[in-house]
Structure formats: C-alpha cells, structure tokens
Scaffold this active site. Structure first.
Site, PDB file in Angstrom:
ATOM      1  N   TYR A  57      -6.716  15.941  -8.826  1.00  0.00           N
ATOM      2  CA  TYR A  57      -5.720  15.312  -9.698  1.00  0.00           C
ATOM      3  C   TYR A  57      -4.682  16.337 -10.131  1.00  0.00           C
ATOM      4  O   TYR A  57      -3.475  16.088 -10.046  1.00  0.00           O
ATOM      5  CB  TYR A  57      -6.407  14.673 -10.898  1.00  0.00           C
ATOM      6  CG  TYR A  57      -5.489  13.832 -11.755  1.00  0.00           C
ATOM      7  CD1 TYR A  57      -5.012  12.605 -11.291  1.00  0.00           C
ATOM      8  CD2 TYR A  57      -5.104  14.247 -13.021  1.00  0.00           C
ATOM      9  CE1 TYR A  57      -4.174  11.823 -12.069  1.00  0.00           C
ATOM     10  CE2 TYR A  57      -4.273  13.470 -13.810  1.00  0.00           C
ATOM     11  CZ  TYR A  57      -3.804  12.267 -13.335  1.00  0.00           C
ATOM     12  OH  TYR A  57      -2.969  11.495 -14.108  1.00  0.00           O
TER      13      TYR A  57
ATOM     14  N   LYS B  65      -0.755  16.017  -8.894  1.00  0.00           N
ATOM     15  CA  LYS B  65       0.290  15.790  -9.893  1.00  0.00           C
ATOM     16  C   LYS B  65       1.254  16.976  -9.961  1.00  0.00           C
ATOM     17  O   LYS B  65       2.453  16.798 -10.214  1.00  0.00           O
ATOM     18  CB  LYS B  65      -0.318  15.487 -11.262  1.00  0.00           C
ATOM     19  CG  LYS B  65      -0.997  14.118 -11.318  1.00  0.00           C
ATOM     20  CD  LYS B  65      -0.004  12.989 -11.044  1.00  0.00           C
ATOM     21  CE  LYS B  65      -0.605  11.620 -11.253  1.00  0.00           C
ATOM     22  NZ  LYS B  65       0.394  10.541 -11.168  1.00  0.00           N
TER      23      LYS B  65
ATOM     24  N   ASP C 127       0.881  -1.169   0.000  1.00  0.00           N
ATOM     25  CA  ASP C 127       0.000   0.000   0.000  1.00  0.00           C
ATOM     26  C   ASP C 127       0.915   1.214   0.000  1.00  0.00           C
ATOM     27  O   ASP C 127       1.571   1.503   0.995  1.00  0.00           O
ATOM     28  CB  ASP C 127      -0.887  -0.011   1.254  1.00  0.00           C
ATOM     29  CG  ASP C 127      -1.723   1.246   1.414  1.00  0.00           C
ATOM     30  OD1 ASP C 127      -1.559   2.214   0.630  1.00  0.00           O
ATOM     31  OD2 ASP C 127      -2.534   1.277   2.361  1.00  0.00           O
TER      32      ASP C 127
END
Length: 188
Positions: free
Chosen positions: A114, A118, A22
C-alpha cells in the site's frame, strides 16, 4: 447502475450514466472513455479513486498481492491519465485528481504494498503535471493524501471501523484528533 438510476429518478433521465469498468484493464479504460465521449461529449475532469489495502510486511507479502496492489493503486491511474489526456486536451481547462494517501508519505511496517503503490501514485501525479505544463496545456494534475477516513478501506486496515478502541487509537494519530469523513475528502 443502481446509483445512476437513483440519480436519474431524482434529477431526470440522462443525468447520470454507468458503465462497468475494471480500472486495471487498458481495454476497459478505452471503452469507458469512448462511452464518455459518446454520451457526454468528452471530459474535463478525471478522478482516479480506485484503491485497495493490501496488508503485510515485506516478508509476509506474496508477489501476487504486491502486483495486485500496484495494479489497482498505481497502474490504473497511469492508464487513466494516459488515455484520458486526449479528451482533457479538448476540454481545457481540465483537471486530474489522483486519490493517494498519507501512506505515500509516512510508511508503516505492515503496509508495504500500500505504501509503495500510493507513493508511486504521488510521483505519477507529479510527472503528469510536469508533462502537461511542458506541453503548454491548461490541465492540472494533483494528488490528495488523506489520513484515516471512514471507508471500507479502513476496515481492511483495522477490521470494523465501529470498534471504538481501534478508532480512538487511529484518531490519536491524526492532528485533528478524529477519523476523517468521506465528505471532507470529496470537498478537496
């Protein structure tokens, strides 16, 4: 585990190893790296490739979704870089490759988490590269920023990537006029 077994069948026993990991767990990072040290004698390359797409505008997203995107897309790479550097120092020259996205550089109204995660990964990459350079280590740290690529993440953005109308719309946004392929990104 199945992929490692298939590689072993093709190339011989001990060619591939698998471990549950994980990437958001610091304990799992430490266990995976101990496994790599034990089975492989260390590491010379780290590829941080975990990623999820979390859709939503800043008003639509809930805090749990925001945190999950940051944990998987950015914090996991922080943990990987932090805990892998000692192994990489022992294997110089070495390299870290962080899989970011064009979304780190070009925002979208409905990819708030997102885009932010990023972009955080992009800046983490630069910080790690500068840290290694200042220490005088021969450890490169680079990020790759692909555009739309045929992966399950693409399905998270547009639904099935087999829908020609949707794929065509995305392809028109790419200078080459087509959706990327996994092999092309892997070659980078």
């Amino acid at each position: 585990t199945r992929a490692a077994a298939a590689i072993d069948r093709e190339l011989g026993a001990g060619s591939a190893f698998a471990i549950r990991h994980d990437v958001t767990s610091e304990d799992d990072w430490q266990a995976a790296l101990a496994f790599a040290q034990d089975r492989l004698g260390g590491l010379s390359v780290l590829v941080n490739n975990a990623g999820i797409v979390t859709m939503g505008t800043v008003e639509e997203l809930d805090l749990a979704s925001w945190r999950q995107a940051m944990a998987v897309n950015a914090e996991s790479a922080f943990l990987g870089c932090k805990h892998t550097l000692p192994l990489l120092r022992s294997s110089q020259p070495a390299a870290i490759v962080n899989m970011s996205s064009i979304s780190a550089l070009v925002a979208s109204h409905n990819l708030t988490a997102y885009n932010a995660s990023k972009a955080a990964l992009w800046m983490l990459t630069k910080s790690v590269a500068l840290h290694c350079a200042r220490q005088g280590w021969n450890i490169r740290c680079n990020s790759v920023h692909p555009t739309f690529v045929r992966t399950p993440l693409l399905d998270g953005i547009v639904g099935s990537h087999e829908d020609e109308a949707v794929v065509g719309k995305l392809a028109r946004q790419v200078p080459l006029g087509r959706i990327g392929e996994v092999a092309a990104v892997a070659a980078a």
